[in-house]
Design a protein around this motif. Structure first.
Motif, PDB file in Angstrom:
ATOM      1  N   THR A  19       0.813  -1.218   0.000  1.00 41.53           N
ATOM      2  CA  THR A  19       0.000   0.000   0.000  1.00 41.53           C
ATOM      3  C   THR A  19       0.847   1.269   0.000  1.00 41.53           C
ATOM      4  O   THR A  19       0.364   2.334  -0.377  1.00 41.53           O
TER       5      THR A  19
ATOM      6  N   PRO B 164       3.434   2.501  -1.911  1.00 40.03           N
ATOM      7  CA  PRO B 164       3.557   3.274  -3.160  1.00 40.03           C
ATOM      8  C   PRO B 164       2.282   4.012  -3.543  1.00 40.03           C
ATOM      9  O   PRO B 164       2.333   5.153  -4.002  1.00 40.03           O
ATOM     10  N   THR B 165       1.126   3.346  -3.348  1.00 38.62           N
ATOM     11  CA  THR B 165      -0.140   3.999  -3.674  1.00 38.62           C
ATOM     12  C   THR B 165      -0.402   5.179  -2.754  1.00 38.62           C
ATOM     13  O   THR B 165      -0.835   6.253  -3.200  1.00 38.62           O
TER      14      THR B 165
ATOM     15  N   ALA C 159       1.886   8.030  -3.737  1.00 35.72           N
ATOM     16  CA  ALA C 159       1.397   8.691  -4.952  1.00 35.72           C
ATOM     17  C   ALA C 159       0.174   9.551  -4.641  1.00 35.72           C
ATOM     18  O   ALA C 159       0.037  10.662  -5.179  1.00 35.72           O
ATOM     19  N   PHE C 160      -0.713   9.059  -3.789  1.00 35.80           N
ATOM     20  CA  PHE C 160      -1.905   9.821  -3.397  1.00 35.80           C
ATOM     21  C   PHE C 160      -1.501  11.099  -2.670  1.00 35.80           C
ATOM     22  O   PHE C 160      -2.082  12.168  -2.883  1.00 35.80           O
TER      23      PHE C 160
END
Length: 281
Positions: free
Chosen positions: A13, A15-16, A19-20
């Motif tokens: 989770t 990297p996501t 990015a968020f």
């Protein structure tokens, strides 16, 4: 399994979430700050308090006029899109011949970009209006009609798919029981079918509302706010303020923040209202 999830969950989770944070949360926070400043770049910003928000409501900014027009378009779009989508979905779940073909045909407009749709419908509508010695941008009522027509043509197919899924989930035995009890087709529709597809109605209403409020590219291509900004919707008004007037970047950012809050509040109220009907059903 639970131990593995706790141990490796952040690896998947992370990297996501990063990015968020970089692509949404950080720009959003910076945008809120810039709405209280007069700026040309992020590093060249002077704090001015609520001045930008006060200027946003000046008549020459056209924000309130654009908001009123946006609300009008949204209300009409919510009603028309959902009525047509539900009606088509109902017909296509009656085991008629060629239903798969018609589902594909009705869904295809949703795959076309808004700019392309805007210019395409501008050409079509102007070709018709030319017979009456007028154009799409000569009267705001033509622009309103064009936007509603475009929204219906683009969104009905997508909402139809959601309604089809909802209608297919209605237990046949409930309908049979109602018919055995002597209920008419309208009574079955009102008291059995519609309550059972309320989750689909909630989703479709939310999507229509949010898509209509945030409409930009279709509005830009179809009318670009003409005549005299009377068909300018809020998203287009914000962009025109931010990029079209030197020194008004902060005002445009203030409009964007208010627009975000407005859409969030209205969408939340709509979700609460329709979900309460799901509980009743």
């Amino acid at each position: 399994m639970e131990k593995s999830l706790k141990q490796w969950g952040l690896v998947f989770t992370g990297p996501t979430l990063l990015a968020f944070l970089i692509a949404f949360l950080a720009p959003f926070a910076i945008g809120i700050y810039l709405s209280f400043t007069k700026f040309t770049t992020i590093t060249n910003a002077t704090f001015v308090g609520i001045e930008n928000y006060q200027k946003a409501f000046e008549e020459r900014q056209g924000f309130l006029q654009a908001l009123g027009f946006t609300v009008l378009v949204t209300i009409i779009a919510i009603v028309t899109v959902n009525v047509f989508a539900f009606a088509i979905a109902y017909l296509l779940t009656r085991k008629l011949r060629g239903t798969n073909f018609f589902r594909t045909v009705f869904f295809m407009p949703n795959l076309i970009g808004g700019i392309v749709l805007g210019y395409t419908w501008q050409t079509i509508i102007n070709a018709i209006l030319r017979n009456f010695d007028t154009t799409l941008v000569s009267d705001p009522k033509y622009g309103l009609f064009g936007l509603i027509l475009l929204l219906n043509w683009q969104q009905v197919g997508y909402m139809m798919v959601i309604y089809i899924a909802g209608l297919q989930s209605v237990p046949p035995e409930l309908i049979e029981a109602a018919e055995i009890d002597g209920a008419s087709k309208w009574q079955v529709m009102r008291n059995v079918t519609i309550p059972m597809v309320m989750p689909s109605i909630t989703i479709c209403t939310f999507l229509t509302l949010s898509n209509s409020f945030k409409l930009f590219d279709q509005n830009l291509a179809l009318t670009n706010g003409a005549p005299l900004n009377q068909t300018e919707m809020v998203a287009l008004n914000i962009v025109n303020t931010f990029f079209g007037r030197i020194g008004f970047e902060g005002v445009g950012q203030a409009k964007a923040v208010m627009f975000f809050l407005l859409v969030t509040i209205i969408a939340y109220i709509q979700l609460r209202a329709t979900r309460s009907r799901e509980v009743e059903s």
